[in-house]
Scaffold this active site. Structure first.
Site, PDB file in Angstrom:
ATOM      1  N   HIS A 145       0.741  -1.501  -0.071  1.00 45.18           N
ATOM      2  CA  HIS A 145      -0.304   0.006   0.203  1.00 45.18           C
ATOM      3  C   HIS A 145       0.891   1.082   0.602  1.00 45.18           C
ATOM      4  O   HIS A 145       0.189   2.092  -0.811  1.00 45.18           O
ATOM      5  CB  HIS A 145      -0.876  -0.611   1.202  1.00 45.18           C
ATOM      6  CG  HIS A 145      -0.241   0.424   2.759  1.00 45.18           C
ATOM      7  ND1 HIS A 145       0.206  -0.715   3.590  1.00 45.18           N
ATOM      8  CD2 HIS A 145      -0.057   1.290   3.135  1.00 45.18           C
ATOM      9  CE1 HIS A 145       0.492   0.058   4.543  1.00 45.18           C
ATOM     10  NE2 HIS A 145       0.812   0.687   4.045  1.00 45.18           N
ATOM     11  N   SER A 156       4.788   2.193   8.081  1.00 42.94           N
ATOM     12  CA  SER A 156       4.172   1.016   7.431  1.00 42.94           C
ATOM     13  C   SER A 156       5.470   1.076   6.526  1.00 42.94           C
ATOM     14  O   SER A 156       6.270   1.984   5.720  1.00 42.94           O
ATOM     15  CB  SER A 156       2.621   2.017   6.448  1.00 42.94           C
ATOM     16  OG  SER A 156       2.325   2.134   7.164  1.00 42.94           O
ATOM     17  N   ASP A 197       0.958  -7.767   1.261  1.00 35.67           N
ATOM     18  CA  ASP A 197       1.063  -6.189   1.357  1.00 35.67           C
ATOM     19  C   ASP A 197       2.351  -6.155   1.461  1.00 35.67           C
ATOM     20  O   ASP A 197       3.219  -5.341   2.593  1.00 35.67           O
ATOM     21  CB  ASP A 197      -0.291  -5.920   2.938  1.00 35.67           C
ATOM     22  CG  ASP A 197       0.156  -3.941   2.730  1.00 35.67           C
ATOM     23  OD1 ASP A 197       0.487  -3.616   1.645  1.00 35.67           O
ATOM     24  OD2 ASP A 197      -0.405  -3.969   4.178  1.00 35.67           O
TER      25      ASP A 197
END
Length: 541
Positions: free
Chosen positions: A195, A304, A226
């Site tokens: 993402h 992230s 992911d």
């Protein structure tokens, strides 16, 4: 004695607020404010911090007792002995001088203690808690301490995204930027979250302590897990960097340290915690369920793609999501090494990401004892009942409805379906419920089967009365079931019947006169600035 000259300190630098890896969130203005202490100036703080405020207690005469309103400004407040003068000119007492002399040591000791608590065991080679530097220059107190070598392998990822417009597929939405984290692995590759680079138009990476951003190429994106893999063609980027090593799956209560570039600053950030849960969990980005590790270390926007290390400096996961709930605090999730290893191995083997295998079955729990007895299971047997098998799955040759799965890969299956582990952004809100139900529960009857959907009907004279049809599945064309989008495009292109009839779900139909519809197509394309009636992969040869 004559007091040493007072050193002017440099004003504190206001920290810049790092961008969120989600474009819609913004940093709170509180991150961008620095309040000066009411009893000391920036110069006083720097002097105390550097330990230069020293006083020779033998040269200090006893004076009045210090009151609550007095300020301690270091050595610059000490005056030569002499006459009276105002209270501000009096000499420091012996106790006051001792306080000033010991203040740097107290402050340094307090800071070292805070660092030790904030970063347990990150830079130690044993199981004891070490002292991790919190400053970019790697200093703790007045001693120089070098960071662990794997810290330099953590990079900041800058991405410009341009999302597609699924309702108007010939257009794209407005571009936006995001910041996230990543880390260098062997063979000149960088791992981050999928993402973080979703719908990318440009990706750049920056190493720690560098002001140079290097253009990166996205090699593979695993939406369901992911994870994304990048590389940089510039040889300079790979100089003086040691790739991280991967460790095994951690255990409960193992210490983990998440490193990255979260919101709140520009430099690298370190947060520590322990493994609190290991189980199959929901991966929000890919709407899948894979093995995940829950930790109690803070994972904020910008973390992230950053690595999670164990106390030996081995990477045991990738930070990718956190639980935001009014009844939950400090719940973050990392992608564990078994999932990471599968992603890397898949890319090395095939040169691309091909995905995670699925069994292709739906099953039912066997917790009811009467159900187990009726299906012939013995008292000690446990397992799940197969409800149906997808016709295109390899398991279709070997399994059928009402079979009982007792074990998988030599591991027993419990009656609730658990095993030995016991452990798209807003599409699920915006997409039609019936289409999502088909996505999650329908089974393909052939390998190339697709759901073909009328996303909207463009306004035109020939389309009068059909404007309200949106997000509706096309079932058949002129009586022939629609297999996929290309199949429909070919049938429409080659149609010689007087009418084009589209059978939609909910028993709706759309009928257009064939010649009139094809003649109106160029004008409709021009009106809505559409470059072509169909993409190249749908055109007939």
């Amino acid at each position: 004695m004559e007091a040493p000259p007072r050193k002017r300190g440099r004003p504190p630098k206001h920290p810049k607020v790092a961008s969120n890896d989600s474009p819609k969130s913004r940093a709170n203005s509180a991150f961008n404010s620095v309040k000066s202490p009411s009893a000391s100036s920036p110069a006083d703080v720097e002097m105390v911090d550097r330990g230069v405020a020293t006083v020779d207690s033998k040269s200090v005469q006893r004076g009045r007792k210090k009151s609550a309103g007095d300020k301690v400004e270091g050595a610059a407040s000490v005056k030569p002995s002499g006459g009276g003068g105002s209270p501000s000119d009096r000499e420091l007492s012996k106790s006051e001088a001792d306080d000033v002399e010991l203040l740097p040591e107290k402050l340094s000791s307090r800071r070292n203690k805070k660092q030790s608590l904030a970063n347990p065991g990150l830079f130690s080679n044993d199981n004891t808690r070490g002292h991790a530097p919190l400053f970019e220059d790697g200093t703790v107190g007045s001693e120089d301490v070098k960071d662990a070598p794997f810290m330099d392998a953590v990079v900041k990822v800058f991405c410009v995204h341009t999302e597609p417009n699924f309702s108007l597929p010939w257009q794209r939405k407005r571009q936006f930027s995001s910041n996230s984290s990543g880390f260098i692995i062997k063979d000149r590759r960088v791992l981050t979250n999928a993402h973080s680079v979703e719908h990318h138009t440009q990706v750049k990476v920056k190493k720690r302590g560098s002001d140079t951003k290097y253009l990166a190429t996205v090699l593979a994106i695993g939406t369901e897990c992911d994870i994304a893999m990048l590389t940089v063609s510039n040889d300079e980027f790979w100089e003086d960097v040691t790739p991280v090593d991967f460790g095994s799956l951690p255990r409960l209560q193992d210490a983990v340290t998440v490193v990255g570039y979260p919101i709140g600053g520009d430099t690298i950030s370190v947060t520590s915690g322990v493994v609190s849960r290991i189980e199959v969990t929901s991966y929000v980005h890919g709407a899948t369920e894979l093995l995940g590790v829950q930790i109690d270390a803070a994972i904020n926007a910008g973390n992230s793609g950053g690595p999670a290390f164990n106390d030996r400096g081995e990477c045991v996961g990738i930070a990718f999501q956190s639980l935001k709930h009014e009844d939950a605090e400090n719940i973050g999730y990392v992608i564990p090494t078994p999932v990471i290893t599968h992603f890397i191995t898949d890319y090395v083997r095939s040169g691309d990401y091909t995905g995670f295998p699925i069994l292709g079955i739906e099953w039912q729990k066997m917790e009811n004892p009467d159900l187990r007895k009726a299906l012939g299971m013995k008292g000690i047997q446990k397992g799940v009942r197969i409800r149906r098998v997808e016709p295109t799955a390899p398991a279709y040759k070997y399994l059928q409805a009402s079979d009982i799965l007792l074990s998988f890969d030599a591991e027993d299956i419990a009656n609730d379906g658990t095993g030995v582990w016991q452990y798209g952004k807003d599409y699920d809100y915006d997409a039609p419920v019936k289409l999502l139900d088909k996505l999650l529960h329908s089974m393909s009857q052939c390998d190339d089967e697709q759901l073909v959907v009328v996303s909207q009907v463009l306004v035109a004279d020939i389309n009068i009365g059909y404007e309200d049809i949106v997000n509706t599945q096309v079932i058949a064309f002129n009586g022939t079931p629609v297999r996929n989008l290309k199949h429909l495009a070919i049938m429409v292109e080659k149609c010689t019947d007087p009418f084009l009839r589209f059978d939609l779900e909910y028993q709706q139909i759309v009928v257009l006169e064939t010649n009139a519809a094809k003649a109106a197509t160029p004008e409709i394309l021009a009106t809505h600035c559409i470059p072509s009636a169909m993409s190249d992969d749908l055109k007939t040869s």
